[in-house]
Design an enzyme around this catalytic site. Structure first.
Site, PDB file in Angstrom:
ATOM      1  N   TYR A  79       4.915  -2.387  19.157  1.00 46.65           N
ATOM      2  CA  TYR A  79       5.270  -2.986  17.864  1.00 46.65           C
ATOM      3  C   TYR A  79       5.662  -4.451  18.072  1.00 46.65           C
ATOM      4  CZ  TYR A  79       8.715  -4.590  14.483  1.00 46.65           C
ATOM      5  OH  TYR A  79       9.434  -5.371  13.621  1.00 46.65           O
ATOM      6  N   SER A  83       2.611   2.678   2.161  1.00 43.88           N
ATOM      7  CA  SER A  83       2.546   3.565   3.328  1.00 43.88           C
ATOM      8  C   SER A  83       3.946   3.897   3.830  1.00 43.88           C
ATOM      9  CB  SER A  83       1.721   2.921   4.452  1.00 43.88           C
ATOM     10  OG  SER A  83       2.276   1.681   4.822  1.00 43.88           O
ATOM     11  N   SER A  95      10.374 -10.978  14.730  1.00 41.10           N
ATOM     12  CA  SER A  95      11.509 -10.212  15.250  1.00 41.10           C
ATOM     13  C   SER A  95      12.044 -10.871  16.512  1.00 41.10           C
ATOM     14  CB  SER A  95      11.013  -8.799  15.583  1.00 41.10           C
ATOM     15  OG  SER A  95      11.955  -8.137  16.395  1.00 41.10           O
ATOM     16  N   ALA A  96      13.338 -10.718  16.740  1.00 39.30           N
ATOM     17  CA  ALA A  96      13.958 -11.234  17.964  1.00 39.30           C
ATOM     18  C   ALA A  96      13.370 -10.571  19.199  1.00 39.30           C
ATOM     19  CB  ALA A  96      15.455 -10.982  17.902  1.00 39.30           C
ATOM     20  N   ASN A 142       0.827  -1.209   0.000  1.00 38.79           N
ATOM     21  CA  ASN A 142       0.000   0.000   0.000  1.00 38.79           C
ATOM     22  C   ASN A 142       0.863   1.261   0.000  1.00 38.79           C
ATOM     23  OD1 ASN A 142       0.982   0.188   2.572  1.00 38.79           O
ATOM     24  ND2 ASN A 142      -1.009   0.318   3.600  1.00 38.79           N
ATOM     25  N   LYS A 173       4.075  -8.429  16.903  1.00 38.27           N
ATOM     26  CA  LYS A 173       4.796  -9.566  16.305  1.00 38.27           C
ATOM     27  C   LYS A 173       4.511 -10.838  17.098  1.00 38.27           C
ATOM     28  CE  LYS A 173       6.730  -7.501  12.917  1.00 38.27           C
ATOM     29  NZ  LYS A 173       6.225  -7.783  11.569  1.00 38.27           N
ATOM     30  N   ASP A 225      -4.033  -2.809   0.187  1.00 38.27           N
ATOM     31  CA  ASP A 225      -3.765  -2.853   1.630  1.00 38.27           C
ATOM     32  C   ASP A 225      -4.160  -4.238   2.155  1.00 38.27           C
ATOM     33  OD1 ASP A 225      -4.191  -2.400   4.531  1.00 38.27           O
ATOM     34  OD2 ASP A 225      -3.883  -0.301   3.982  1.00 38.27           O
ATOM     35  N   LYS A 284       6.454  -0.604  11.581  1.00 33.70           N
ATOM     36  CA  LYS A 284       7.563  -1.057  12.426  1.00 33.70           C
ATOM     37  C   LYS A 284       8.205   0.036  13.274  1.00 33.70           C
ATOM     38  CE  LYS A 284      11.090  -0.173   9.017  1.00 33.70           C
ATOM     39  NZ  LYS A 284      12.361  -0.514   8.429  1.00 33.70           N
TER      40      LYS A 284
HETATM   41  P1  NAD Z   1       9.420  -1.402   5.486  1.00 32.52           P
HETATM   42  O1  NAD Z   1       8.534  -0.439   6.144  1.00 32.52           O
HETATM   43  O2  NAD Z   1      10.524  -0.899   4.636  1.00 32.52           O
HETATM   44  O3  NAD Z   1       8.557  -2.435   4.630  1.00 32.52           O
HETATM   45  C1  NAD Z   1       7.228  -2.795   4.946  1.00 32.52           C
HETATM   46  C2  NAD Z   1       6.399  -2.634   3.693  1.00 32.52           C
HETATM   47  O4  NAD Z   1       5.054  -3.018   3.982  1.00 32.52           O
HETATM   48  C3  NAD Z   1       6.360  -1.181   3.191  1.00 32.52           C
HETATM   49  O5  NAD Z   1       6.595  -1.163   1.800  1.00 32.52           O
HETATM   50  C4  NAD Z   1       4.932  -0.715   3.529  1.00 32.52           C
HETATM   51  O6  NAD Z   1       4.469   0.243   2.617  1.00 32.52           O
HETATM   52  C5  NAD Z   1       4.179  -2.034   3.452  1.00 32.52           C
HETATM   53  N1  NAD Z   1       2.949  -2.082   4.261  1.00 32.52           N
HETATM   54  C6  NAD Z   1       2.788  -1.715   5.561  1.00 32.52           C
HETATM   55  N2  NAD Z   1       1.518  -1.897   5.940  1.00 32.52           N
HETATM   56  C7  NAD Z   1       0.849  -2.381   4.864  1.00 32.52           C
HETATM   57  C8  NAD Z   1      -0.493  -2.764   4.618  1.00 32.52           C
HETATM   58  N3  NAD Z   1      -1.423  -2.638   5.562  1.00 32.52           N
HETATM   59  N4  NAD Z   1      -0.825  -3.243   3.412  1.00 32.52           N
HETATM   60  C9  NAD Z   1       0.095  -3.354   2.438  1.00 32.52           C
HETATM   61  N5  NAD Z   1       1.384  -2.990   2.587  1.00 32.52           N
HETATM   62  C10 NAD Z   1       1.762  -2.522   3.786  1.00 32.52           C
HETATM   63  O7  NAD Z   1      10.014  -2.357   6.636  1.00 32.52           O
HETATM   64  P2  NAD Z   1      11.129  -3.492   6.560  1.00 32.52           P
HETATM   65  O8  NAD Z   1      12.269  -3.057   7.390  1.00 32.52           O
HETATM   66  O9  NAD Z   1      11.338  -3.922   5.162  1.00 32.52           O
HETATM   67  O10 NAD Z   1      10.384  -4.639   7.384  1.00 32.52           O
HETATM   68  C11 NAD Z   1       9.625  -5.647   6.746  1.00 32.52           C
HETATM   69  C12 NAD Z   1       8.960  -6.493   7.817  1.00 32.52           C
HETATM   70  O11 NAD Z   1       9.960  -7.054   8.675  1.00 32.52           O
HETATM   71  C13 NAD Z   1       8.018  -5.709   8.726  1.00 32.52           C
HETATM   72  O12 NAD Z   1       6.918  -6.525   9.031  1.00 32.52           O
HETATM   73  C14 NAD Z   1       8.855  -5.472   9.963  1.00 32.52           C
HETATM   74  O13 NAD Z   1       8.074  -5.322  11.111  1.00 32.52           O
HETATM   75  C15 NAD Z   1       9.683  -6.751  10.023  1.00 32.52           C
HETATM   76  N6  NAD Z   1      10.926  -6.589  10.762  1.00 32.52           N
HETATM   77  C16 NAD Z   1      11.807  -5.613  10.400  1.00 32.52           C
HETATM   78  C17 NAD Z   1      12.987  -5.440  11.109  1.00 32.52           C
HETATM   79  C18 NAD Z   1      13.975  -4.360  10.739  1.00 32.52           C
HETATM   80  O14 NAD Z   1      14.894  -4.110  11.504  1.00 32.52           O
HETATM   81  N7  NAD Z   1      13.846  -3.715   9.599  1.00 32.52           N
HETATM   82  C19 NAD Z   1      13.270  -6.273  12.202  1.00 32.52           C
HETATM   83  C20 NAD Z   1      12.352  -7.282  12.541  1.00 32.52           C
HETATM   84  C21 NAD Z   1      11.179  -7.437  11.800  1.00 32.52           C
HETATM   85  C1  UD1 Z   2      14.792  -1.890  17.773  1.00 35.01           C
HETATM   86  C2  UD1 Z   2      13.504  -2.146  18.517  1.00 35.01           C
HETATM   87  C3  UD1 Z   2      12.970  -3.530  18.191  1.00 35.01           C
HETATM   88  C4  UD1 Z   2      12.831  -3.702  16.689  1.00 35.01           C
HETATM   89  C5  UD1 Z   2      14.167  -3.406  16.004  1.00 35.01           C
HETATM   90  C6  UD1 Z   2      14.075  -3.470  14.504  1.00 35.01           C
HETATM   91  C7  UD1 Z   2      13.557  -0.821  20.567  1.00 35.01           C
HETATM   92  C8  UD1 Z   2      13.665  -0.874  22.059  1.00 35.01           C
HETATM   93  N1  UD1 Z   2      13.711  -1.997  19.944  1.00 35.01           N
HETATM   94  O1  UD1 Z   2      15.760  -2.842  18.190  1.00 35.01           O
HETATM   95  O2  UD1 Z   2      11.715  -3.725  18.817  1.00 35.01           O
HETATM   96  O3  UD1 Z   2      12.454  -5.046  16.379  1.00 35.01           O
HETATM   97  O4  UD1 Z   2      14.600  -2.078  16.385  1.00 35.01           O
HETATM   98  O5  UD1 Z   2      13.300  -2.433  13.992  1.00 35.01           O
HETATM   99  O6  UD1 Z   2      13.345   0.219  19.970  1.00 35.01           O
HETATM  100  N2  UD1 Z   2      21.176   3.307  19.167  1.00 35.01           N
HETATM  101  C9  UD1 Z   2      21.881   4.438  19.521  1.00 35.01           C
HETATM  102  N3  UD1 Z   2      21.550   5.624  18.909  1.00 35.01           N
HETATM  103  C10 UD1 Z   2      20.588   5.727  17.963  1.00 35.01           C
HETATM  104  C11 UD1 Z   2      19.863   4.556  17.603  1.00 35.01           C
HETATM  105  C12 UD1 Z   2      20.180   3.366  18.252  1.00 35.01           C
HETATM  106  O7  UD1 Z   2      22.770   4.381  20.371  1.00 35.01           O
HETATM  107  O8  UD1 Z   2      20.335   6.828  17.459  1.00 35.01           O
HETATM  108  C13 UD1 Z   2      21.522   2.022  19.812  1.00 35.01           C
HETATM  109  C14 UD1 Z   2      20.374   1.396  20.574  1.00 35.01           C
HETATM  110  O9  UD1 Z   2      20.343   1.857  21.880  1.00 35.01           O
HETATM  111  C15 UD1 Z   2      20.730  -0.107  20.455  1.00 35.01           C
HETATM  112  C16 UD1 Z   2      21.470  -0.206  19.113  1.00 35.01           C
HETATM  113  O10 UD1 Z   2      21.880   1.119  18.791  1.00 35.01           O
HETATM  114  O11 UD1 Z   2      21.629  -0.455  21.462  1.00 35.01           O
HETATM  115  C17 UD1 Z   2      20.574  -0.739  18.000  1.00 35.01           C
HETATM  116  O12 UD1 Z   2      19.374   0.034  18.004  1.00 35.01           O
HETATM  117  P1  UD1 Z   2      18.211  -0.179  16.932  1.00 35.01           P
HETATM  118  O13 UD1 Z   2      18.779  -0.111  15.556  1.00 35.01           O
HETATM  119  O14 UD1 Z   2      17.128   0.777  17.279  1.00 35.01           O
HETATM  120  O15 UD1 Z   2      17.736  -1.687  17.147  1.00 35.01           O
HETATM  121  P2  UD1 Z   2      17.243  -2.432  18.481  1.00 35.01           P
HETATM  122  O16 UD1 Z   2      17.248  -1.548  19.655  1.00 35.01           O
HETATM  123  O17 UD1 Z   2      18.035  -3.670  18.579  1.00 35.01           O
END
Ligand code: NAD
Ligand code: UD1
Length: 338
Positions: free
Chosen positions: A148, A33, A123-124, A31, A152, A57, A83
């Site tokens: 968030y 977003s 996610s972890a 979508n 998950k 969506d 996210k």
């Molecule tokens: P992202 O936001 O770049 O990608 C998510 C995509 O889903 C986007 O293109 C967004 O437009 C689309 N989307 C959101 N809601 C929607 C809906 N209702 N209908 C259709 N499309 C929709 O995020 P990402 O980093 O690529 O993450 C992908 C997935 O992995 C997410 O579910 C996120 O929660 C999960 N995840 C991400 C991380 C991370 O660190 N990036 C870590 C753990 C889990």
């Molecule tokens: C965060 C989210 C987690 C999510 C993941 C992926 C929190 C508490 N956890 O994890 O739920 O699944 O992102 O989207 O938000 N840091 C700095 N300065 C910054 C940004 C981050 O010092 O400006 C540090 C953080 O304190 C952390 C590390 O960098 O120690 C990684 O941070 P981040 O990338 O946000 O990931 P997580 O905290 O592991």
């Protein structure tokens, strides 16, 4: 054909590349977003293919119905979710609706069309605060520190209950650690809207001059240098994990869980220092108070995915940080500068 829901986003777009490389026919559903359709021009440069996509969506049942009636879909890789941790704490209902209700609607339509293979982006964060690192898939899940993460956990439990209740589902829960980096071409990558929450986009935005300095959250953790430790992995390695999980799920039924992390922990200072060294630049920083909800150290036990899916890490920390910078410097405003 494989439906890639959320396939225009950061991890989804990299997974599209790997799916095409491995010969899969794909359709992206998004979508937009949190993404831009401009990504498809970039994907064409990398894959030499026009990837078909629909602007739908996952909360829109009629829209999904039309997609599943039109295309012959075999499996769904489900990235479509919101996210942003801070936003999820302020607007929980938006997260319940999009991430939980949206997934339920998607599953309902899949079932109606007898599509029962799903790879889910978890996610972890579901390990919560109770478990020590390294995290193993057999550990009891805890309570995520934010809303968030809670969505998950709920979706994981929904998928497990669905699998227990009904025959024929084939589900992978992939628990990502900290994906960073970008495609080596520098054509696709991550560009969060607004102020980045995550470490790497913040570091690269400081390096490119969009932000003044990096705030390191906490210098007094019980770790080697006092800053928090995470398991960073290259987004292309994560994308490959989806291809391996898909192959596995197409041959099995049931619901299985795999961590996707390298098993190596790096501190925030390791990241900053290595980024500077690999890319030959400076990242101004200061150490500030801890961020609420952060843990001192978390990293994966990655033996299950290695043994069962044959997943191997291709990229090391230097590559992750070089590729993150390569993407950011060529695209200071993400796809808007395209
Ligand atoms: P992202 O936001 O770049 O990608 C998510 C995509 O889903 C986007 O293109 C967004 O437009 C689309 N989307 C959101 N809601 C929607 C809906 N209702 N209908 C259709 N499309 C929709 O995020 P990402 O980093 O690529 O993450 C992908 C997935 O992995 C997410 O579910 C996120 O929660 C999960 N995840 C991400 C991380 C991370 O660190 N990036 C870590 C753990 C889990
Ligand atoms: C965060 C989210 C987690 C999510 C993941 C992926 C929190 C508490 N956890 O994890 O739920 O699944 O992102 O989207 O938000 N840091 C700095 N300065 C910054 C940004 C981050 O010092 O400006 C540090 C953080 O304190 C952390 C590390 O960098 O120690 C990684 O941070 P981040 O990338 O946000 O990931 P997580 O905290 O592991």
């Amino acid at each position: 054909m494989i439906l890639v829901a959320g396939g225009a986003g950061y991890i989804g777009s990299h997974t599209c590349v790997e799916l095409i490389k491995h010969g899969y026919e794909i359709l992206v559903l998004d979508n937009f977003s949190n993404s831009s359709a401009k990504v498809f021009d970039r994907l064409k440069k990398i894959t030499d293919q026009d990837i078909p996509y629909v602007d739908v969506d996952i909360c829109d049942e009629a829209g999904l119905e039309s997609v599943f009636s039109t295309y012959d879909i075999q499996a769904v890789i489900h990235f479509a979710g919101l996210k942003a941790v801070g936003e999820s704490m302020l607007n929980p209902l938006v997260y319940f609706e999009n991430n939980i209700a949206g997934t339920s609607t998607l599953l309902k339509v899949m079932k109606r069309h007898t599509v029962k293979h799903m790879i889910f982006s978890s996610s972890a964060t579901v390990y919560g605060e109770i478990n020590p690192s390294p995290y193993q898939e057999s550990m009891q899940t805890g309570m995520p520190t934010n809303t968030y993460g809670y969505t998950k956990l709920v979706v994981e439990q929904m998928l497990q209950k669905l699998d227990q209740a009904e025959e024929g589902w084939s589900i992978a829960l992939l628990r990502y650690f900290n994906p960073i980096g970008a495609h080596p071409s520098g054509l696709i990558g991550e560009h969060p809207k607004g102020i980045p929450n995550n470490l790497l986009p913040y570091v690269t935005q400081v390096a490119v001059g969009l932000r003044e300095k990096l705030s390191i959250f906490g210098g007094d953790y019980d770790t080697a240098d006092g800053t928090a430790v995470r398991d960073y992995l290259h987004v292309v390695d994560l994308a490959v994990a989806h291809v391996l999980a898909l192959k596995n799920r197409l041959d099995h039924t049931g619901c299985d869980i795999w961590n996707v992390g390298t098993g190596n922990g790096y501190s925030v200072l390791d990241i900053k220092n290595t980024f500077e060294q690999v890319n030959q630049l400076q990242v101004p920083f200061e150490i500030v108070a801890r961020r609420e909800g952060d843990l001192a150290s978390f990293y994966a036990d990655s033996s299950k995915i290695q043994n069962e899916l044959g997943w191997e890490v291709q990229y090391q920390l230097d590559d992750m940080l070089a590729h993150s910078w390569n993407w950011q410097k060529n695209n200071p405003n993400g796809y808007e500068s395209a």
